[in-house]
Design an enzyme around this catalytic site. Structure first.
Site, PDB file in Angstrom:
ATOM      1  N   ARG A 246       0.890  -1.366   0.014  1.00  0.00           N
ATOM      2  CA  ARG A 246      -0.173  -0.372  -0.130  1.00  0.00           C
ATOM      3  C   ARG A 246       0.870   1.290   0.116  1.00  0.00           C
ATOM      4  NH1 ARG A 246      -3.547  -2.524  -1.262  1.00  0.00           N
ATOM      5  NH2 ARG A 246      -5.965  -2.831  -0.429  1.00  0.00           N
ATOM      6  N   GLU A 275      -2.182   8.322  -4.294  1.00  0.00           N
ATOM      7  CA  GLU A 275      -2.194   7.566  -5.498  1.00  0.00           C
ATOM      8  C   GLU A 275      -3.896   8.190  -5.253  1.00  0.00           C
ATOM      9  OE1 GLU A 275      -1.719   3.669  -4.704  1.00  0.00           O
ATOM     10  OE2 GLU A 275      -3.995   3.299  -5.393  1.00  0.00           O
ATOM     11  N   HIS A 293      -1.016   0.459  -9.549  1.00  0.00           N
ATOM     12  CA  HIS A 293      -1.810  -1.000  -8.739  1.00  0.00           C
ATOM     13  C   HIS A 293      -2.321  -1.556  -9.575  1.00  0.00           C
ATOM     14  CE1 HIS A 293      -3.655  -0.788  -4.484  1.00  0.00           C
ATOM     15  NE2 HIS A 293      -3.941  -2.023  -4.986  1.00  0.00           N
TER      16      HIS A 293
HETATM   17  C1  DGY Z   1      -5.829  -4.932  -2.459  1.00  0.00           C
HETATM   18  O1  DGY Z   1      -6.714  -6.635  -2.996  1.00  0.00           O
HETATM   19  O2  DGY Z   1      -5.483  -4.865  -1.532  1.00  0.00           O
HETATM   20  C2  DGY Z   1      -5.565  -4.834  -3.866  1.00  0.00           C
HETATM   21  O3  DGY Z   1      -4.578  -4.077  -3.064  1.00  0.00           O
HETATM   22  C3  DGY Z   1      -6.177  -5.167  -5.501  1.00  0.00           C
HETATM   23  O4  DGY Z   1      -5.952  -4.851  -5.977  1.00  0.00           O
END
Ligand code: DGY
Length: 334
Positions: A246, A275, A293
């Protein structure tokens, strides 16, 4: 009991555009409201769209907090197609009796693939070399052109050893002969460590010893800037850093500085603080590979994630156990 065909089916908001086949599954159980334009709604727009809704299907971007819950008193379920749920205040939902589910497991291997690809691309300077080639700068082959770092046989450091961390460790140990070290709050059982030759180390040791460090820990206030200037200063000058977890886990400004000054050699980043905006310095640097992402972005995986969110919604409203509820103690739904 199914709600199909009943006059007052629960009303479900689908906060982003999703696959038509998943919509069709949901339509047999719910009256749907869909964000057809696929706009990234503001908090106020989300609250407005949620009025009179019983449930919401969310992704990583929609913030579900106490203020939203207070403004949407009819809401009873928040089902996300993402595994990470730092956008959802789980405690506030539980206090309000609102069910929350996420979508673990189905994206593990796909996300680990992307993490590995970013690590390889950063270590072997692939984006930088491709940009140079596309600019028409390739005149001749030469010995030191785009020499990067080896991945095979190197030390793979993993911060956060959950399902995705372990899938990356498998790729490194079994496919690339890497030595695997990791740091996690809890140590894996010896039977899980052994086939990977994985060794639990302190965070400091991890930073100091990894040739390639991959971040796979969940975001929380405790992991905010878990890798900042002080941590980067501990890393090897030839090391790479990959973040598929993240934004906010890495201090992007400090990372840009470390990359600019040669403190570490390269980075592969799929997630960013704030982001879709990026720290402008990252865009300028040649030694960083950037993706928007897309860790879980293969069609079969995104479809499986959306179907898992749908499974949770349907089960929650038809009396079955939602397969991946995070707070099943609120069931049955009020
Ligand atoms: C999640 O599922 O947390 C991812 O970051 C999305 O792809």
């Amino acid at each position: 009991m199914s709600h199909a065909g009943m006059p007052h089916r629960p009303r479900l908001l689908i906060a982003r555009r999703i696959f038509p086949e998943v919509l069709e599954r949901l339509r047999t159980h719910f009256e749907l409201r869909v964000n057809e334009a696929d706009a990234a709604w503001s908090a106020d727009e989300l609250i407005a769209a949620l009025q009179d809704c019983d449930a919401v299907f969310v992704t990583t971007g929609e913030r579900i907090d106490a203020a939203l819950l207070a403004a949407c008193p009819r809401l009873r379920a928040v089902c996300s197609m993402a595994v990470g749920y730092n956008n959802i205040d789980l405690e506030a939902c539980t206090r309000a009796g609102v069910l929350v589910s996420n979508a673990p497991d189905v994206l593990t291997e796909t996300t680990a693939d992307l993490g590995f690809a970013l690590m390889l691309a950063a270590a072997r300077r692939m984006s930088e070399a491709e940009r140079w080639l596309r600019r028409g700068e390739w005149q001749r082959w030469s010995v030191e052109q785009f020499c990067g770092q080896d991945v095979h046989g190197a030390t793979l450091g993993i911060l956060g050893m959950g399902r995705i961390g372990q899938a990356i460790a498998r790729r490194g140990a079994l496919g690339f002969g890497m030595r695997v070290i990791y740091h996690n709050r809890s140590r894996l059982p010896a039977a899980q460590e052994a086939p990977l030759g994985a060794r639990w180390v302190s965070k400091l040791e991890l930073l100091r010893e990894a040739d390639h460090l991959v971040l796979v820990l969940p975001y929380s206030p405790a992991s905010h800037h878990a890798v900042g200037a002080a941590e980067l200063a501990q890393m090897k000058p030839g090391a790479t850093l990959t973040n598929i977890a993240r934004g906010g886990i890495v201090d992007d400004a400090a990372l840009a500085e470390a990359l600019r000054g040669g403190r570490i050699t390269a980075a592969g980043l799929d997630v960013f603080e704030g982001e879709p905006a990026l720290h402008p310095a990252l865009l300028e640097l040649p030694n960083v590979v950037l993706t928007p992402h897309i860790g879980s972005a293969s069609r079969p995986t995104r479809l499986a994630m959306a179907n898992l969110a749908a499974d949770n919604l349907i089960a929650a409203f038809t009396g079955g156990p939602p397969p991946t509820a995070l707070n099943p103690q609120v069931l049955p739904l009020r």
